[in-house]
Structure formats: structure tokens, C-alpha cells
Scaffold this active site. Structure first.
Site, PDB file in Angstrom:
ATOM      1  N   HIS A 327      -2.623 -15.832  34.921  1.00 20.04           N
ATOM      2  CA  HIS A 327      -1.210 -16.329  34.339  1.00 20.04           C
ATOM      3  C   HIS A 327      -1.259 -16.707  32.310  1.00 20.04           C
ATOM      4  CE1 HIS A 327       2.254 -17.022  33.799  1.00 20.04           C
ATOM      5  NE2 HIS A 327       3.019 -17.216  34.860  1.00 20.04           N
ATOM      6  N   HIS A 415      27.580 -15.026  37.011  1.00 18.11           N
ATOM      7  CA  HIS A 415      26.459 -14.621  36.126  1.00 18.11           C
ATOM      8  C   HIS A 415      25.219 -13.952  36.961  1.00 18.11           C
ATOM      9  CE1 HIS A 415      22.697 -14.183  33.850  1.00 18.11           C
ATOM     10  NE2 HIS A 415      23.223 -14.367  32.945  1.00 18.11           N
TER      11      HIS A 415
END
EC number: 2.3.1.137
Length: 612
Positions: A327, A415
Site C-alpha cells: 500500500h 448519495h
């Protein structure tokens, strides 16, 4: 005019890099009042008043000085956070990164042309590898369109880190080695590394300057597979990458001291395009239940993936795929973009290779053999044991919620991402009878070299709404009003965070300036409420929207009593992966998913009934 337009070239991948605005430093007063608002749900009245006082002293005293120094730093750099973030979030972290920091996930191809099928693995691997190499070529030649938010270009720098990139362990701090170059910058490594049964092979992905075709790649993979099947397992040196960072750094130094050739092998792996892991397991999964595949990607055999590599493509024996990625050099959206490209290519070609079957006279793969001694064997053994124990402690579920998806939510003019975040808040509070500190990733890529900001979804408004949902005396209208107020607050915080106006990274900057100058840690950061509300990487819910594509991922929880909660949103479904530690008796990933599902139903119904 038309002829002039026809001549204009398409946008180049990195063309906007120099015109992106620098990362702003938010106003101190703004950050501190947002911070107070964010910690409120986790405090009693007395605790909150004490924190208000700590913040007031900070604002008028040391905070003001640190803020001035931060502004000075921001004048000298286009991104005042970049180096700091890399160091604190990733490179200085000492816990094993392969399970605690890396992200992994299932390939979505089983949903269409590649359902699990015996004997299909190498054929499919050659095709997916070819498409992955095409994507590398798009980046090399800068033909990948720059991503945008509306018309605003986003920073593309992280895409340079997808190929030919590797983290290298250090005793105190790791480093990132990146060997990628665009064509205009010069030559770029073009070899692949294949790992199988604890052994490591390499071959060049180009021959006469051309990318190997799937039949040529297939020949190389068959060679590796047959070599490994007829002989004993290899030493599994890659397992070392799954150990605690300082231990791995010392084991690596020891490897190099045994034989200088070991260093050459390490360089070959580090600079390779990516790693192909030929995994013998068959983690049977379906579009409704990705649990086995996600678990195999995140916690699978450590001797056949290089945990520090920016991309390990994992090919399972049943013809399904997964990946695990370091990551530190980039955020998940880079991998999501590439895997979405792969998914679209596999759909477009129906998972077949339709080109020539000719195989040129290409050199066979070469095995990379480390020289090992007793200590090296014992280091490998230790790494495997440590990894096995920790992976057995990780609980992973990855299910599709199929009752509805984006379409139904947008129909209610809500949303979709906020909808899921609030359902997650409600689920957590139902299950644990208290608010859960929560982190949601907000991208700040409209700024130069920026990555993410923390958005904290556990707002006072969200807590008020959850209480209304759990209070039998509260009617639908009261619940709906509270819900809309929670939605509005979430959307507002999210857009502020994306505009560089969150407060978490700002506070981190102030903390790091104090640390760099050898000052005592300001009281703000040692206040119990700071970490209880999630500060310092202590969020109980660590969550992220992986996107609106078919690509999914998972990560381990941030804290022992926490959850990792990743999700992707489609028109008709939402796929969620939840992780928890089995050794924590308070948390359970499957229960959270069940309560989350019923929360989703209730919310949609609330949005429906009260609109009448």
C-alpha cells in the site's frame, strides 16, 4: 476549424502534473473547531469541556507557533505532507505489512467469462498477463487518459508506482525503489517474476521489442509449472517479506552477506514489472460470495508472493484470480483503475485470445536460486510461523448485498456512498450499543502529489439519527428529518476533505513539526479523547469506497477491536468485504454484515414512505 481539431493529440497521462495546485494548509481555527465537532460523540459533558480547554490553550499557544512553521514548510514544497505521510503511515511502521498494511482482493472475472474451471488456470493467466502488459505499455507511452473530477485533472503520479516498484525493508525505516520510466524518460525494466511452490523464476516480457503474445506467455508459464511439479518445493524465501519489518531488514542483510549473488536476485525481484503467483489452492467463490477468494488473496501462501511488491497477480488453480499489493507507493484507486481495464478487456474478448498462435524462439525462464545457510532457513521458518498465526486470526467475509444498489438509492435523490456509510454507522451502533470512531478515505488528488484525507463519518448528526432509529417512540418523520441532516453533514465534510479542508492531516502536520523540533508532545495529542475518537490511527471502523466498478478489495482492521469495511457500488448490488480479528470477542464480521443489510432495508424504506 474541424481539421485543426482533428489534428490535436489525445491528452497524455502525465501532462497536467506541473500545473496541479500545491496542497493547501487549512486555517488553524477551522481545523480545531472541526476537530472538536468530531470528538463530541465520544465524550461525556465533563470530558468534552476538558478537551475544549485543551484545544483553547493549544490554539493560543504552541499550536499557533507550529501552524506558522507548517505554513513556512508549505512555502518551500508543493506538497508539505507527501514525505511525512509516506514515512508515518507506511515506511516507519514496524508491524508486518503483508497482512496489516497491504490490500488484496478478488478478481471479478468469475462473474462473466471466467467462472471457476479446472485446467483453465495457465491459459487464463497468459491472457490476463498480456492485458496487464498492455496497460504498462499505455503508461510507458503516456496514452492512458489522465483522470479527472468533472473537468479538474487529478494527480496521476501514483500510476508510476504500479509497475517495477518494490518496498525494501530497513532496520528503522523502509524505502521505496521505483524503476519505472516512460518511453521519453528512457529504458524501463521489462522482466516478469513468476513464483510457484516456493520457487522463483524470471523471464523478459519483451522479445525483439515486442510484448510476448498469450501463447508465448503460456509457454513460459507451462515451463515453470512443469519444473515445479516434478521437483521438491523451493526454499520459500519470499515468506521473509511477511515478517515484522526490522526482522525482515536484518534477514535481508544476512542474505546479502552470505553471497553477493543474493543481492542480484533481490534486485531482479524489486525491479520486475510485477509478480505472478501460481497458487495451488482453489478458493471456490461466486458473484454473491467472494469470501474464499478474498481470504486467499489477503492471507494466502507467503512463499509465492513478494509482500513488498507493488503488484502480485495471483492465479489460483481453479482459474480464478486475486491480487495483493504493497500500500505504501499508491492508494487502491490505481489498482482499481487497472483491474477495471482488465475486466473490460476480458469482457470485450470473451476471455479468449483471438490473435496468432505462433510462438517465437524466446529464451526459457531462468530460475533465481538464493544461497542459504542455517540462519536464513531459520529466518524463513520464523516468518512463516508468524504469518500463519496472524492470518489464522483474521476473519474475512465478502458478500454481495443484492436487494438493491445505486439505482434505487439515486432514485431517492440520496448519495449512494453516504447511504452506505450511514447504514454502517447504524449497524455498528446497533451491534455495539455505542458510536464507533470511523475513517472514510477522501481523495485529495486534485492537488500536486496528494493522496488522501480522513473524513470522519461518525458525526453528531449521524449519532442523533441512529438514536432516533433505535427509539421506538420516534416516528418516521422524526427519523427522516434526522437522516437527511446526517446525510447533509456527511456530504459537506466529504467535499471539504476533498478540497484540502479536512483537519486530520493538518493536525498530523502540527504533531510532526513538534516532534521534528524535539518539543514535548502537545497535550492535544495525549488527551484520551484524541485517540478514543480515532486520532493517531485508532479508528474502530476503517472504511473505503472501492468505487463504482466490479473491482473489490479488503484490508485488515486498524485496531484490535475494530473492523475493515470496504465496499463497491453497482446499479443493482453492493459488494462488501468486512474484516475483524477473531481473538477479539467483541467483534464479528458476519454479524456486522447481517445488521448492515437490515439497516440498508430500513433506510430505503424510510426514504420511500416519508416522501409520500
Amino acid at each position: 476549424m474541424a481539421s485543426r481539431l482533428a489534428g490535436t493529440l489525445a491528452e497524455r497521462t502525465f501532462q497536467y502534473q506541473n500545473s496541479l495546485p500545491p496542497l493547501p494548509v487549512p486555517l488553524l481555527d477551522g481545523s480545531l473547531s472541526k476537530y472538536l465537532d468530531a470528538v463530541h460523540p465520544f465524550a461525556s459533558e465533563a470530558e468534552f469541556n476538558a478537551t475544549v480547554e485543551i484545544v483553547r490553550k493549544f490554539r493560543e499557544g504552541v499550536g499557533k507557533e507550529l501552524h506558522q512553521k507548517l505554513l513556512q514548510r508549505a512555502k518551500e514544497r508543493r506538497n508539505w505532507l507527501e514525505e511525512w505521510w509516506l514515512d508515518t503511515a507506511y515506511l516507519e511502521v514496524r508491524i508486518p505489512s503483508q497482512l496489516n498494511v497491504n490490500f488484496g482482493g478478488p478478481g471479478p472475472y468469475l462473474e462473466h467469462f471466467w467462472p471457476p474451471a479446472e485446467g483453465s488456470s495457465l491459459q487464463r493467466t497468459s491472457i490476463i498477463t498480456w492485458h496487464t502488459l498492455q496497460y504498462w505499455d499505455l503508461l510507458r507511452t503516456e496514452r492512458l487518459a489522465p483522470q479527472k473530477a468533472g473537468k479538474t485533472p487529478l494527480d496521476m503520479d501514483q500510476f508510476r508506482m504500479l509497475y517495477c516498484t518494490c518496498k525494501v525493508p530497513g532496520v528503522k525505516k523502509d524505502t521505496i525503489r521505483n524503476y519505472f520510466k516512460t518511453v521519453s524518460e528512457g529504458p524501463c525494466p521489462s522482466h516478469l517474476v513468476v513464483m510457484c511452490r516456493g520457487r522463483i523464476f524470471t523471464f523478459d516480457a519483451l522479445f525483439d521489442g515486442q510484448i510476448l503474445s498469450p501463447p508465448e506467455l503460456l509457454r513460459q508459464l507451462i515451463f515453470v509449472k512443469e519444473r515445479c511439479e516434478g521437483e521438491p518445493e523451493g526454499d520459500g524465501v519470499s515468506a521473509l517479506t511477511s515478517d515484522e519489518r526490522t526482522r525482515w531488514a536484518k534477514a535481508r542483510e544476512h542474505l546479502i552477506s552470505i553471497d553477493p549473488h543474493n543481492k542480484t536476485i533481490l534486485e531482479t525481484i524489486q525491479s520486475s514489472l510485477f509478480v505472478i503467483s501460481l497458487d495451488e489452492s482453489k478458493p471456490y467463490s461466486t458473484p454473491e460470495n467472494y469470501t474464499n477468494l478474498t481470504a486467499a488473496a489477503l492471507t494466502g501462501n507467503p512463499t509465492i508472493r513478494w509482500g513488498d511488491k507493488s503488484y502480485n497477480s495471483i492465479a489460483f488453480a481453479d482459474g480464478t484470480f486475486g491480487s495483493t499489493c504493497d500500500h505504501s507507493p499508491y492508494d487502491a484507486m490505481v489498482l482499481v483503475s487497472m483491474c477495471w481495464y482488465l475486466d473490460q478487456q476480458i469482457r470485450a474478448t470473451e476471455g479468449q485470445w483471438k490473435g496468432s498462435d505462433t510462438v517465437r524462439q524466446i529464451p526459457l525462464p531462468e530460475e533465481l536460486l538464493f544461497t542459504l545457510d542455517e540462519k536464513a532457513y531459520s529466518d524463513i521458518h520464523h516468518a512463516k510461523q508468524q504469518y500463519l498465526e496472524s492470518t489464522q486470526d483474521l476473519q474475512i467475509v465478502c458478500y454481495a448485498f443484492t436487494a438493491f444498489g445505486k439505482s434505487a438509492i439515486k432514485q431517492k435523490k440520496l448519495h449512494p456512498d453516504t447511504f452506505i456509510q450511514l447504514a454502517m454507522q447504524l449497524a455498528y451502533q446497533r451491534l455495539h450499543k455505542k458510536p464507533g470512531s470511523c475513517y472514510e478515505t477522501a481523495t485529495t488528488r486534485r492537488f500536486y502529489h496528494a493522496r488522501t484525507e480522513t473524513m470522519r463519518p461518525c458525526t453528531r448528526e449521524a449519532v442523533t439519527w441512529c438514536k432516533a432509529m433505535m427509539d421506538p417512540a420516534c416516528d418516521a418523520n422524526g427519523r427522516r428529518t434526522a437522516m437527511l441532516s446526517a446525510f447533509n453533514k456527511h456530504n459537506k465534510l466529504m467535499s471539504e476533505a476533498q478540497d484540502g479542508n479536512g483537519f486530520d492531516r493538518h493536525l498530523l502536520g502540527l504533531y510532526l513539526i513538534a516532534k521534528e523540533e524535539g518539543r514535548p508532545t502537545p497535550e492535544l495529542f495525549s488527551d484520551p479523547l484524541y485517540s478514543r475518537s480515532g486520532g493517531g490511527g485508532n479508528f474502530v471502523l476503517s472504511s473505503s469506497l472501492v468505487g463504482y466498478t466490479t473491482v473489490m478489495g479488503a484490508v485488515a482492521p486498524m485496531v484490535h477491536h475494530g473492523y475493515g469495511f470496504f465496499y463497491r457500488i453497482r446499479d443493482d448490488r453492493i459488494v462488501i468485504s468486512i474484516t475483524a480479528w477473531k481473538s477479539c470477542h467483541e467483534t464479528d464480521a458476519a454479524s456486522l454484515f447481517n445488521v448492515f443489510s437490515s439497516s440498508m432495508h430500513e433506510m430505503l424504506q424510510l426514504a420511500t414512505t416519508s416522501q409520500l
